[in-house]
Design a protein around this motif. Structure first.
Motif, mmCIF file in Angstrom:
data_model
loop_
_atom_site.group_PDB
_atom_site.id
_atom_site.type_symbol
_atom_site.label_atom_id
_atom_site.label_comp_id
_atom_site.label_asym_id
_atom_site.label_seq_id
_atom_site.Cartn_x
_atom_site.Cartn_y
_atom_site.Cartn_z
ATOM 1 N N PRO A 118 0.761 -1.237 0.054
ATOM 2 C CA PRO A 118 -0.167 -0.132 -0.083
ATOM 3 C C PRO A 118 0.823 1.332 0.155
ATOM 4 O O PRO A 118 1.874 1.433 0.736
ATOM 5 C CB PRO A 118 -0.942 -0.079 1.310
ATOM 6 N N GLN A 119 0.498 2.411 -0.797
ATOM 7 C CA GLN A 119 1.236 3.357 -1.047
ATOM 8 C C GLN A 119 0.463 4.649 -0.292
ATOM 9 O O GLN A 119 1.098 5.702 0.010
ATOM 10 C CB GLN A 119 1.136 3.803 -2.432
ATOM 11 N N ARG A 120 -0.777 4.454 0.034
ATOM 12 C CA ARG A 120 -1.694 5.464 0.841
ATOM 13 C C ARG A 120 -2.625 4.973 1.149
ATOM 14 O O ARG A 120 -3.217 3.920 1.119
ATOM 15 C CB ARG A 120 -2.045 6.747 -0.168
ATOM 16 N N THR A 121 -3.195 5.695 2.592
ATOM 17 C CA THR A 121 -4.483 5.416 3.213
ATOM 18 C C THR A 121 -5.347 6.466 2.707
ATOM 19 O O THR A 121 -5.308 7.562 2.917
ATOM 20 C CB THR A 121 -4.278 5.326 4.608
ATOM 21 N N ILE A 122 -6.747 5.891 2.295
ATOM 22 C CA ILE A 122 -7.643 6.727 2.071
ATOM 23 C C ILE A 122 -8.773 6.467 3.148
ATOM 24 O O ILE A 122 -9.014 5.520 3.784
ATOM 25 C CB ILE A 122 -7.993 6.686 0.708
ATOM 26 N N TRP A 123 -9.872 7.759 3.359
ATOM 27 C CA TRP A 123 -11.063 7.460 4.180
ATOM 28 C C TRP A 123 -10.537 7.346 5.399
ATOM 29 O O TRP A 123 -11.201 6.656 6.420
ATOM 30 C CB TRP A 123 -12.083 6.641 3.757
ATOM 31 N N ALA A 124 -9.325 7.876 5.951
ATOM 32 C CA ALA A 124 -8.900 7.624 7.358
ATOM 33 C C ALA A 124 -9.767 8.130 8.392
ATOM 34 O O ALA A 124 -9.906 7.594 9.551
ATOM 35 C CB ALA A 124 -7.459 8.188 7.423
ATOM 36 N N SER A 125 -10.473 8.955 8.127
ATOM 37 C CA SER A 125 -11.378 9.786 9.008
ATOM 38 C C SER A 125 -12.649 8.879 9.547
ATOM 39 O O SER A 125 -13.327 8.965 10.486
ATOM 40 C CB SER A 125 -12.019 10.968 8.733
ATOM 41 N N HIS A 126 -12.958 7.688 8.780
ATOM 42 C CA HIS A 126 -13.877 6.738 9.035
ATOM 43 C C HIS A 126 -13.393 5.505 9.703
ATOM 44 O O HIS A 126 -14.283 4.596 10.230
ATOM 45 C CB HIS A 126 -14.348 6.396 7.491
ATOM 46 N N ALA A 127 -12.173 5.523 10.088
ATOM 47 C CA ALA A 127 -11.620 4.239 10.500
ATOM 48 C C ALA A 127 -12.016 4.164 12.107
ATOM 49 O O ALA A 127 -12.069 5.099 12.794
ATOM 50 C CB ALA A 127 -9.947 4.240 10.381
ATOM 51 N N PRO A 128 -12.352 3.032 12.673
ATOM 52 C CA PRO A 128 -12.354 2.993 13.906
ATOM 53 C C PRO A 128 -11.234 3.458 14.759
ATOM 54 O O PRO A 128 -10.144 3.413 14.481
ATOM 55 C CB PRO A 128 -12.614 1.389 14.219
ATOM 56 N N ALA A 129 -11.397 3.567 16.337
ATOM 57 C CA ALA A 129 -10.440 4.095 17.167
ATOM 58 C C ALA A 129 -9.448 3.038 17.286
ATOM 59 O O ALA A 129 -8.062 3.522 17.492
ATOM 60 C CB ALA A 129 -11.041 4.713 18.561
ATOM 61 N N TRP A 130 -9.434 1.950 17.219
ATOM 62 C CA TRP A 130 -8.349 0.747 17.326
ATOM 63 C C TRP A 130 -7.483 0.707 15.978
ATOM 64 O O TRP A 130 -6.550 0.013 15.819
ATOM 65 C CB TRP A 130 -9.043 -0.600 17.709
ATOM 66 N N ALA A 131 -8.014 1.177 14.966
ATOM 67 C CA ALA A 131 -7.240 1.007 13.528
ATOM 68 C C ALA A 131 -5.950 1.118 13.705
ATOM 69 O O ALA A 131 -5.451 2.180 14.295
ATOM 70 C CB ALA A 131 -8.034 1.739 12.403
ATOM 71 N N HIS A 132 -5.061 0.711 13.110
ATOM 72 C CA HIS A 132 -3.693 0.889 13.110
ATOM 73 C C HIS A 132 -3.441 1.464 11.579
ATOM 74 O O HIS A 132 -3.702 0.944 10.473
ATOM 75 C CB HIS A 132 -2.600 -0.440 13.020
ATOM 76 N N ILE A 133 -3.085 2.364 11.596
ATOM 77 C CA ILE A 133 -2.751 3.277 9.861
ATOM 78 C C ILE A 133 -1.208 3.515 9.888
ATOM 79 O O ILE A 133 -0.541 4.357 10.756
ATOM 80 C CB ILE A 133 -3.543 4.498 9.785
ATOM 81 N N ASP A 134 -0.582 3.184 8.882
ATOM 82 C CA ASP A 134 0.784 3.273 8.626
ATOM 83 C C ASP A 134 1.181 4.596 8.455
ATOM 84 O O ASP A 134 0.794 5.334 7.770
ATOM 85 C CB ASP A 134 1.042 2.342 7.355
ATOM 86 N N PRO A 135 1.838 5.384 9.535
ATOM 87 C CA PRO A 135 2.126 6.747 9.693
ATOM 88 C C PRO A 135 3.293 7.143 8.486
ATOM 89 O O PRO A 135 3.735 8.038 8.223
ATOM 90 C CB PRO A 135 2.885 6.865 11.024
ATOM 91 N N ASP A 136 3.710 5.973 7.634
ATOM 92 C CA ASP A 136 4.966 6.265 6.746
ATOM 93 C C ASP A 136 4.402 6.524 5.450
ATOM 94 O O ASP A 136 5.196 6.414 4.550
ATOM 95 C CB ASP A 136 5.996 5.140 6.969
ATOM 96 N N ILE A 137 3.093 5.974 5.060
ATOM 97 C CA ILE A 137 2.469 6.483 3.928
ATOM 98 C C ILE A 137 1.562 7.642 3.917
ATOM 99 O O ILE A 137 0.949 7.968 4.874
ATOM 100 C CB ILE A 137 1.724 5.170 3.282
ATOM 101 N N GLU A 138 1.179 8.137 2.709
ATOM 102 C CA GLU A 138 0.579 9.300 2.455
ATOM 103 C C GLU A 138 -0.773 8.870 3.193
ATOM 104 O O GLU A 138 -1.307 7.909 2.919
ATOM 105 C CB GLU A 138 0.351 9.611 0.848
ATOM 106 N N ARG A 139 -1.477 9.950 3.816
ATOM 107 C CA ARG A 139 -2.869 9.622 4.223
ATOM 108 C C ARG A 139 -3.849 10.962 4.008
ATOM 109 O O ARG A 139 -3.457 12.095 3.734
ATOM 110 C CB ARG A 139 -2.516 9.786 5.960
ATOM 111 N N PHE A 140 -5.216 10.272 3.457
ATOM 112 C CA PHE A 140 -6.038 11.089 3.115
ATOM 113 C C PHE A 140 -7.369 10.939 3.936
ATOM 114 O O PHE A 140 -7.629 9.556 4.501
ATOM 115 C CB PHE A 140 -6.726 10.904 1.940
#
Ligand SMILES: [Zn+2]
Ligand SMILES: [Zn+2]
Length: 136
Positions: free
Chosen positions: A106-128
């Motif tokens: 994966p190169q980017r994360t999208i719709w991050a604002s809809h992720a649950p509180a426990w979600a692990h989102i890679d801080p090293d890739i682009e985030r929308f």
């Protein structure tokens, strides 16, 4: 050639092109498809992907406002593809269906604002937080 298919083997595909982009999507609908997690999606040119086997097509309107077709195997339930009517030149392949899931990252994360509180989102890739601008 990148190959994959569903869990039961009824649906198979071949992609004869390099992936355009690979993204993790946390939109609410993807959480249903991915059993609670983000979906991991690879975009290919539609005309580069050859598919064999029957699928069910579920049509809905995405958070982006796009009318989406999500296709899955009616026997085993594996989600394989999504396509937006507004962007017919792209087919989105679910990464879990690849014969070799290590082919892409994966190169980017999208719709991050809809992720649950426990979600692990890679801080090293682009985030929308929502829908990113189109890649092509
Ligand atoms: Zn299947
Ligand atoms: Zn999504």
């Amino acid at each position: 050639m990148i190959e994959g298919g569903c869990l039961c083997g009824s649906v198979r595909y071949e992609a004869d092109a390099e992936p355009i982009v690979m993204r993790a999507c946390w939109c609410r609908l993807c959480q249903y498809v991915a059993a609670g997690n983000a979906t991991i999606n690879i975009a290919f040119p539609t005309n580069a992907v050859a598919v064999t086997g029957q699928m069910t097509d579920y049509v809905s309107t995405a958070d982006s406002g796009n009318k989406m077709h999500r296709r899955f195997c009616p026997s085993c339930g594996t989600h394989l593809f999504s396509e937006a009517e507004e962007r017919p030149h792209l087919i989105i392949v679910r990464a879990g269906t690849l014969d070799d899931p290590n082919l892409v990252t994966p190169q980017r994360t999208i719709w991050a604002s809809h992720a649950p509180a426990w979600a692990h989102i890679d801080p090293d890739i682009e985030r929308f937080e929502g829908q990113p601008p189109p890649d092509i």
